[in-house]
Scaffold this motif. Structure first.
Motif, PDB file in Angstrom:
ATOM      1  N   SER A  91      52.784  50.064  16.313  1.00 59.76           N
ATOM      2  CA  SER A  91      53.149  48.799  16.924  1.00 59.76           C
ATOM      3  C   SER A  91      52.137  47.716  16.574  1.00 59.76           C
ATOM      4  O   SER A  91      50.948  47.973  16.454  1.00 59.76           O
ATOM      5  N   THR A 131      51.673  45.148  18.541  1.00 61.10           N
ATOM      6  CA  THR A 131      51.434  44.468  19.803  1.00 61.10           C
ATOM      7  C   THR A 131      49.945  44.451  20.110  1.00 61.10           C
ATOM      8  O   THR A 131      49.274  45.472  20.048  1.00 61.10           O
ATOM      9  N   THR A 132      49.427  43.275  20.447  1.00 65.04           N
ATOM     10  CA  THR A 132      48.003  43.152  20.772  1.00 65.04           C
ATOM     11  C   THR A 132      47.790  43.416  22.263  1.00 65.04           C
ATOM     12  O   THR A 132      48.732  43.392  23.055  1.00 65.04           O
ATOM     13  N   GLU A 187      48.985  40.518  24.395  1.00 68.34           N
ATOM     14  CA  GLU A 187      50.434  40.473  24.598  1.00 68.34           C
ATOM     15  C   GLU A 187      50.865  41.470  25.671  1.00 68.34           C
ATOM     16  O   GLU A 187      51.724  41.166  26.494  1.00 68.34           O
ATOM     17  N   VAL A 188      50.269  42.635  25.666  1.00 69.82           N
ATOM     18  CA  VAL A 188      50.587  43.647  26.671  1.00 69.82           C
ATOM     19  C   VAL A 188      50.165  43.143  28.043  1.00 69.82           C
ATOM     20  O   VAL A 188      50.903  43.253  29.024  1.00 69.82           O
TER      21      VAL A 188
END
Length: 70
Positions: free
Chosen positions: A2, A4-5, A8-9
């Protein structure tokens, strides 16, 4: 994998509605003293979850209690 940073989470997690509140948070939200909230819990008017090391109060229980006070 993924892309996703962590930021962002974290942002996604903060946009979700709270399902439970800690005891002190519930007191602050309701504007009641800890003793008054404890009494409501002991009398069965507010149900709690005893998970981990905290007494958690479901958001729905707080809503029902407030609506019942009308």
């Amino acid at each position: 994998m993924s892309n996703t940073t962590k930021a962002e989470v974290g942002a996604a997690a903060t946009s979700l509605p709270r399902l439970t509140y800690k005891f002190k948070e519930a007191c602050a939200m309701l504007g009641t003293s800890p003793m008054s909230l404890r009494r409501e819990i002991q009398n069965g008017r507010i149900k709690t979850l005893k998970k981990f090391r905290h007494v958690l109060i479901p958001a729905g229980e707080l809503t029902k209690w407030v609506e019942g006070a009308r």
